[in-house]
Enzyme design. Sequence first.
Site, PDB file in Angstrom:
ATOM      1  N   LYS A  75      11.652 -17.114  -9.943  1.00 38.82           N
ATOM      2  CA  LYS A  75      12.202 -15.974  -9.199  1.00 38.82           C
ATOM      3  C   LYS A  75      13.602 -15.570  -9.647  1.00 38.82           C
ATOM      4  O   LYS A  75      13.966 -14.403  -9.577  1.00 38.82           O
ATOM      5  CB  LYS A  75      12.216 -16.288  -7.698  1.00 38.82           C
ATOM      6  CG  LYS A  75      10.831 -16.303  -7.091  1.00 38.82           C
ATOM      7  CD  LYS A  75      10.864 -16.655  -5.620  1.00 38.82           C
ATOM      8  CE  LYS A  75       9.448 -16.734  -5.069  1.00 38.82           C
ATOM      9  NZ  LYS A  75       9.418 -17.169  -3.674  1.00 38.82           N
ATOM     10  N   ASP A 111      10.556 -11.494   0.050  1.00 43.45           N
ATOM     11  CA  ASP A 111      10.533 -12.782   0.764  1.00 43.45           C
ATOM     12  C   ASP A 111      11.366 -12.737   2.043  1.00 43.45           C
ATOM     13  O   ASP A 111      10.965 -13.274   3.087  1.00 43.45           O
ATOM     14  CB  ASP A 111      11.113 -13.907  -0.110  1.00 43.45           C
ATOM     15  CG  ASP A 111      10.098 -14.461  -1.093  1.00 43.45           C
ATOM     16  OD1 ASP A 111       8.892 -14.303  -0.862  1.00 43.45           O
ATOM     17  OD2 ASP A 111      10.532 -15.061  -2.104  1.00 43.45           O
ATOM     18  N   MET A 207       3.714 -29.693  -0.808  1.00 40.96           N
ATOM     19  CA  MET A 207       2.746 -28.645  -1.159  1.00 40.96           C
ATOM     20  C   MET A 207       1.537 -29.250  -1.873  1.00 40.96           C
ATOM     21  O   MET A 207       1.673 -30.275  -2.542  1.00 40.96           O
ATOM     22  CB  MET A 207       3.453 -27.643  -2.092  1.00 40.96           C
ATOM     23  CG  MET A 207       2.667 -26.408  -2.415  1.00 40.96           C
ATOM     24  SD  MET A 207       3.730 -25.204  -3.263  1.00 40.96           S
ATOM     25  CE  MET A 207       3.616 -25.800  -4.932  1.00 40.96           C
ATOM     26  N   GLY A 253       4.180 -21.614   6.700  1.00 38.83           N
ATOM     27  CA  GLY A 253       4.516 -20.483   5.834  1.00 38.83           C
ATOM     28  C   GLY A 253       3.457 -19.396   5.708  1.00 38.83           C
ATOM     29  O   GLY A 253       3.667 -18.422   4.975  1.00 38.83           O
TER      30      GLY A 253
END
Length: 289
Positions: A75, A111, A207, A253
């Site tokens: 990003k 985001d 994750m 999320g």
Amino acid sequence: MFNHLKNSTRTNIICLFGHPIEHSMSSIMQNVAFKDLGLDYVYIAIDIAPNNLKQAFDVVRALDIKGANITVPHKETTLKFVDEISPLARRIGAINTIKNENGRLIGRNTDASGAKKALKEANIDLIGKNVLILGAGGAARALAHSFIKDTNDLVIVNRTSNRGKTLASELTKEYHKKVLYMKFENKVFEEKLPSIDILVNTTTIGMFPDIHISPIPKNSLHEDLTVFDIIYNPLETQLMKNASEKGCRVLGGLNMLIYQGALSFEWWTNKSPNIELMKRTILNELVVK
Ligand code: ATR
């Protein structure tokens, strides 16, 4: 997944660039929304190692790929490879969405808005709260810049000191509000978490596929804490499980993913996607897994 595509030579291609991307649900969510509106678009997730990111953007230009999402860990580096950056993405220092407008690549960040909408919907209010953000990557940057106007104390905790210190000092300078940086160590959580109201995990710890690890020892969590983990795969991370058991309020999320994705979709297509359908499709996928 692609059975909505017409027999067309003009299918609009949207990509996701990340590394790794095996956890990602974005292609499932975006393709179902394209199909729902009968749009001749296809979304393809591509694993690009950091060294190949520049060439990936050359390919975007050469193939006239219409847009992209950018995820972990690209990003911030993506700022270098686009032709124009929205003021918000420039301020944040990270891009998660690109649109190709006649060969010019424009970068934005959805985001921050996605996270704020998810928090608002969950009735989690940041005003006057002491907030600790774990991580200092692109997602942390987006959240820190959008939260800081509301928070009381803001603390950045990161493994790599340079990155954490840079973010904290940038925020302090820009918003005239002292932001503390602390190194990612268990003793920091013991020391600092008792005075924190909202803990936000923006790291990838926990994750898929490493779903049994948590960035924070369970015994540092306390019942007055709200825990927002921006991971959505798994739907309930180990951190969230531990936090629930400790009596904390917990948010995952998934909604942030959907809202940031919907904003990207609207920008690429000028149409509003069916958010409920996107959510249902991901839930089916993640619950079946
Ligand atoms: P994104 O742009 O999506 O935020 P990123 O830039 O790769 O992704 O950032 C990931 C964050 O997770 C970083 O803060 C990273 O810490 P470093 O700056 O030290 O790399 C953090 N992170 C990832 N794996 C980690 C681990 N095993 N332990 C601690 N922090 C980790």
